[in-house]
Write a protein that holds these residues in place. Structure first.
Motif, PDB file in Angstrom:
ATOM      1  N   CYS A  27       0.696  -1.057   0.226  1.00  0.00           N
ATOM      2  CA  CYS A  27      -0.230   0.101   0.163  1.00  0.00           C
ATOM      3  C   CYS A  27       1.277   1.279  -0.017  1.00  0.00           C
ATOM      4  N   THR A  31      -2.396   2.886   4.801  1.00  0.00           N
ATOM      5  CA  THR A  31      -3.442   2.908   5.683  1.00  0.00           C
ATOM      6  C   THR A  31      -3.743   1.574   5.065  1.00  0.00           C
ATOM      7  N   CYS A  47      -6.611   6.760   3.176  1.00  0.00           N
ATOM      8  CA  CYS A  47      -7.260   5.615   1.849  1.00  0.00           C
ATOM      9  C   CYS A  47      -7.374   6.500   1.030  1.00  0.00           C
ATOM     10  N   LYS A  48      -6.844   5.900  -0.089  1.00  0.00           N
ATOM     11  CA  LYS A  48      -6.691   6.791  -1.589  1.00  0.00           C
ATOM     12  C   LYS A  48      -7.972   5.781  -2.354  1.00  0.00           C
ATOM     13  N   CYS A  50      -7.333   3.281  -4.011  1.00  0.00           N
ATOM     14  CA  CYS A  50      -5.997   2.858  -5.538  1.00  0.00           C
ATOM     15  C   CYS A  50      -6.140   1.318  -6.432  1.00  0.00           C
ATOM     16  N   GLY A  51      -6.816   1.055  -5.196  1.00  0.00           N
ATOM     17  CA  GLY A  51      -7.090  -0.568  -5.590  1.00  0.00           C
ATOM     18  C   GLY A  51      -5.322  -1.070  -5.387  1.00  0.00           C
ATOM     19  N   CYS A  53      -4.119  -2.391  -3.018  1.00  0.00           N
ATOM     20  CA  CYS A  53      -4.274  -3.684  -1.894  1.00  0.00           C
ATOM     21  C   CYS A  53      -4.742  -4.488  -2.780  1.00  0.00           C
TER      22      CYS A  53
HETATM   23  S1  SF4 Z   1      -6.717   1.479  -1.512  1.00  0.00           S
HETATM   24 FE1  SF4 Z   1      -4.674   1.515  -1.497  1.00  0.00          FE
HETATM   25  S2  SF4 Z   1      -4.220   3.210  -0.453  1.00  0.00           S
HETATM   26 FE2  SF4 Z   1      -6.795   2.435  -0.289  1.00  0.00          FE
HETATM   27  S3  SF4 Z   1      -6.207   0.475   1.281  1.00  0.00           S
HETATM   28 FE3  SF4 Z   1      -5.306  -0.199  -0.216  1.00  0.00          FE
HETATM   29  S4  SF4 Z   1      -3.399   0.257  -1.585  1.00  0.00           S
HETATM   30 FE4  SF4 Z   1      -3.708   1.469  -0.043  1.00  0.00          FE
END
Ligand code: SF4
Ligand code: SF4
Ligand code: SF4
Lengths: 68, 292, 397
Positions: A27, A31, A47-48, A50-51, A53
């Motif tokens: 990540c 977050t 958390c943005k 972004c996807g 994870c």
């Molecule tokens: S969506 Fe992106 S920012 Fe949010 S927890 Fe997953 S990796 Fe991290």
């Protein structure tokens, strides 16, 4: 504190999770955390969505859900 | 402990605030999160970017955001001041984006290498000037679209790690955020080595490379697997490949990013040829001294 | 006192840095500054001086390294000249904004194109807007004393600004004049070790500087620091005199100005010549005096206003050019602004002289003094600026 605008939020299915911790490793924002090696938790303050994870999770335990 | 304070403690421990001002999926904050864990609290960081200067800004250690033209030079001053004060226990990190390191401050990085300044120089390479809006740099690869190379870049990427290696510095390495353990081992080695250490890290930039941010880590991993981004280190002049993945076609890497969308089959073939040639040379020199 | 002997300005500067115990010295050679850095190299080689001496690859890096070292709490010295000062311009903006008391000698030399190795003041005056304190020195002794004072001024908690002792290449840098080198213990007593109270880079004590801050706010702070620096410059000069027996008159020196009608206003090495001419002319009954501008930044507006009320004309001698300016040289424009609010303004006469480092001769000084007195007589000034060197003074006088 910054205001995060996000289209999707990550949600974990703990049943599918194999506790590998890769979501935490990759990540970009720090977050997501494998709390106590047991439970995957997210910091939705930052958390943005972004996807990354969800993409890195080897067992498809994280899904990206559209924000209301 | 509540979730918020749990995370706050985590940010404090990892020396970087969650929720940076970088784009979603940016490799900048990811890089710092991975390496600060090894660098630890006794670290001073001077430098810029990439435009993940927005990441440096969120670091909870002494730092100084600088313009592109001040890479390795202000850090040189810090190193000297620490030496004057007998504080050699502090690690000085000088960070520069690809444009800073390969273009406007290359002379400075070269001079710091020549003087063998006791610092870790990190090139945070996202292969273009991203902060200014995706302009070509000396580290933009052949064929890549940027706003100043709308038809694709004509020239190949400068081989900065090899250029710095020829300064005969103690440690030069390449790394990728897709391989955090490898990256951390290299940072650990750099931290324990006296003199000038150069670490060239690729970080994904979904905004400038034109792909879905979720694929960030996947894309740079593909780059390593295709040998477009070979992972090696050069220690006291000896080259060692730190990863020898089974080679995937470079097309897999190129097709994952829209900045290469316009490439013709011939161009892709040409890139594959270049990658193959470099791979062969690297394998040939693996374990051997490459400094004259 | 350690000793007194004939010494070139550049050696005096090296002594200034040594006695001030500069800890980090990033330098790049350029004529006419080079002897400063070779003298320091020798001091260090002979273990008479302890400092981190960084032989950088260009002036831009020299100033950048100075900034790095100063933020990390080291006392920093460097020196440059001409093209070098201009090359480091980008970096020169950092120390004032970051409130870093770096000391850098600007050894004046004219700029390209058509520049030579000799001095005019366009190189340092080009830096007038970026927040550096600029003190112009006339001879080796003043260079040495000013460097030591510069650290006291710059490191004062009410100031925290970088200071540039400026002196003319060749005429000061390479000309030996009698110079007294003070004792290290006396200097140590005058100049305590450097400790920045505003911030500390060491990880144990570090507090982040807020990234987002109204720029006007920090610019205003630098401006205020310059205002306070005026008093500090005067006070430090007085204390220096008490301890070492030498004063350089702080911001501005009035020389032989009792009962005069007009003054010539000078900066730098030409002042010595003007002193002699003023003495001669006063002996001849001419009512001309001398004002030596020592501090160009901060500009001593109030002090000049006070003095100006006593003269009918000021002849500003500009060893610089400002092409297409509102009128004449850079110093004259500053003087004009400073005097604009006075009800009873003296006439302002302006001269370009000594450009590219040509000699400022006694004949030229006589001419300028004469023109200034003539303005008093006529009650007006004939031209905006007088390019003295283009005149055949044999005919004029
Ligand atoms: S969506 Fe992106 S920012 Fe949010 S927890 Fe997953 S990796 Fe991290
Ligand atoms: S990556 Fe997936 S499987 Fe691994 S810990 Fe995170 S959610 Fe669980
Ligand atoms: S433009 Fe690229 S490098 Fe810059 S913050 Fe966005 S993703 Fe990161």
């Amino acid at each position: 504190m910054s205001q995060i605008v996000r289209s999707f939020r990550p949600v974990v299915d703990l049943g599918k999770c194999i506790k590998c911790g890769l979501c935490q490793t990759f990540c970009p924002e720090g977050t997501v955390m494998l709390k106590g090696g047991e439970e995957v938790v997210f910091d939705y303050r930052f958390c943005k969505g972004c996807g990354v994870c969800a993409n890195e999770c080897p067992s498809d335990a994280i899904s990206m859900v559209r924000e209301a | 402990m509540g979730l918020n304070s749990l995370f706050d403690e985590y940010y404090e421990k990892s020396f970087i605030q969650g929720g940076t001002t970088c784009c979603p999926g940016c490799g900048g904050p990811l890089l710092w999160r991975i390496i600060l864990e090894i660098l630890g609290s006794k670290t001073i960081i001077y430098g810029d970017g990439p435009c993940a200067m927005c990441a440096v800004r969120n670091i909870k250690l002494p730092n100084f955001n600088l313009h592109f033209s001040f890479i390795a030079d202000t850090a040189t001053g810090v190193v000297a001041a620490l030496a004057a004060k007998g504080r050699e226990d502090i690690t000085v990190v000088s960070s520069g984006g690809d444009g800073a390191t390969a273009d406007i401050s290359l002379g400075k990085v070269s001079a710091a290498a020549e003087r063998n300044e006791n610092m870790i120089q990190i090139c945070v390479d996202n292969e273009a000037y991203m902060n200014t809006g995706i302009q070509k740099s000396g580290l933009t690869p052949y064929g890549a679209w940027t706003t100043t190379t709308p038809l694709g870049k004509e020239a190949p990427k400068k081989d900065v790690p090899m250029i710095i290696a020829q300064h005969n510095v103690p440690y030069v390495t390449t790394a990728s955020v897709a391989y955090p353990k490898d990256l951390q081992a290299k940072i650990r080695k750099a931290k324990g080595t006296e003199g000038f250490k150069y670490i060239h890290v690729v970080i994904p930039c979904p905004t400038g490379w034109r792909f879905n941010p979720a694929k960030s880590v996947e894309v740079v991993r593909l780059g390593v697997q295709a040998w477009a981004w070979p992972l090696y280190e050069i220690e006291e002049g000896f080259l060692r490949l730190t990863l020898k993945p089974r080679q995937r076609p470079v097309e897999d890497y190129l097709k994952a990013q829209n900045r290469f969308r316009h490439l013709t089959d011939e161009q892709i073939q040409y890139i594959q040829g270049e990658v193959d040639r470099k791979r062969e040379r690297l394998l040939e020199f693996d374990g051997k001294r490459i400094i004259l | 006192m350690l000793f007194t002997r004939m010494m070139e300005g550049n050696e005096a500067a090296a002594w200034g840095a040594r006695l001030s115990r500069a800890e980090v010295i990033p330098v790049y050679p350029i004529t006419p500054q080079t002897e400063v850095i070779s003298h320091i190299a020798n001091f260090i080689a002979r273990e008479e001086m302890k400092a981190q001496y960084i032989k950088v690859e260009g002036e831009h890096t020299a100033m950048a390294a100075a900034v790095g070292a100063s933020t990390a709490g080291a006392r920093v010295f460097t020196a440059s000249a001409s093209q070098g000062i201009v090359f480091m311009e980008e970096a020169l903006w950092m120390p004032p904004g970051r409130r870093l008391p770096i000391v850098m000698c600007m050894v004046n030399r004219s700029l390209a194109p058509l520049g030579g190795l000799r001095p005019d003041h366009n190189d340092s005056l080009l830096q007038r807007d970026n927040g550096w304190i600029q003190l112009y020195c006339e001879n080796s002794q003043e260079v040495l004393d000013t460097i030591i004072m510069a650290y006291r001024i710059g490191e004062d908690r009410n100031v925290y600004l970088p200071v540039a002792p400026c002196y003319d290449g060749y005429f000061v840098s390479a000309t030996a004049t009698p110079t007294t080198v003070p004792d290290q213990a006396e200097v140590d007593d005058f100049l305590p070790p450097y400790k920045h109270e505003m911030y500390n880079l060491m990880p144990e004590e570090y507090e982040p500087i807020p990234f987002y801050r109204p720029i006007a706010e920090s610019r205003y702070e630098v401006q205020q620091a310059h205002e306070r620096a005026k008093r500090v410059i005067e006070e430090v000069d007085k204390e220096y005199e008490r301890r070492f027996g030498r004063s350089h008159d702080g911001l501005l020196e009035e020389y032989a100005c009792d009962d005069v009608d007009a003054v010539l206003l000078t900066m730098g090495s030409m002042t010595g010549t003007v002193r002699d001419v003023v003495d001669e002319m006063q002996a001849e009954g001419k009512r001309i005096g001398l004002l030596k501008l020592r501090a160009f930044r901060p500009f001593p507006t109030e002090e000049l206003q006070k003095l100006a009320e006593g003269y009918h004309a000021i002849g500003v001698v500009d060893r610089n050019t400002s092409y297409g300016s509102a009128g004449g040289g850079i110093v004259s424009m500053e003087v004009a602004r400073a005097l604009y609010l006075l009800e009873e303004k003296p006439l302002l006469v302006n001269f370009h002289v000594g450009l590219g480092g040509s000699d400022v001769t006694m004949r030229q000084v006589r001419y300028m003094a004469g023109k200034t007195l003539e303005a008093v007589e006529k009650g007006r000034v004939d031209s905006m600026v007088d390019w003295v060197e283009l005149k055949d003074l044999g005919e004029v006088m």
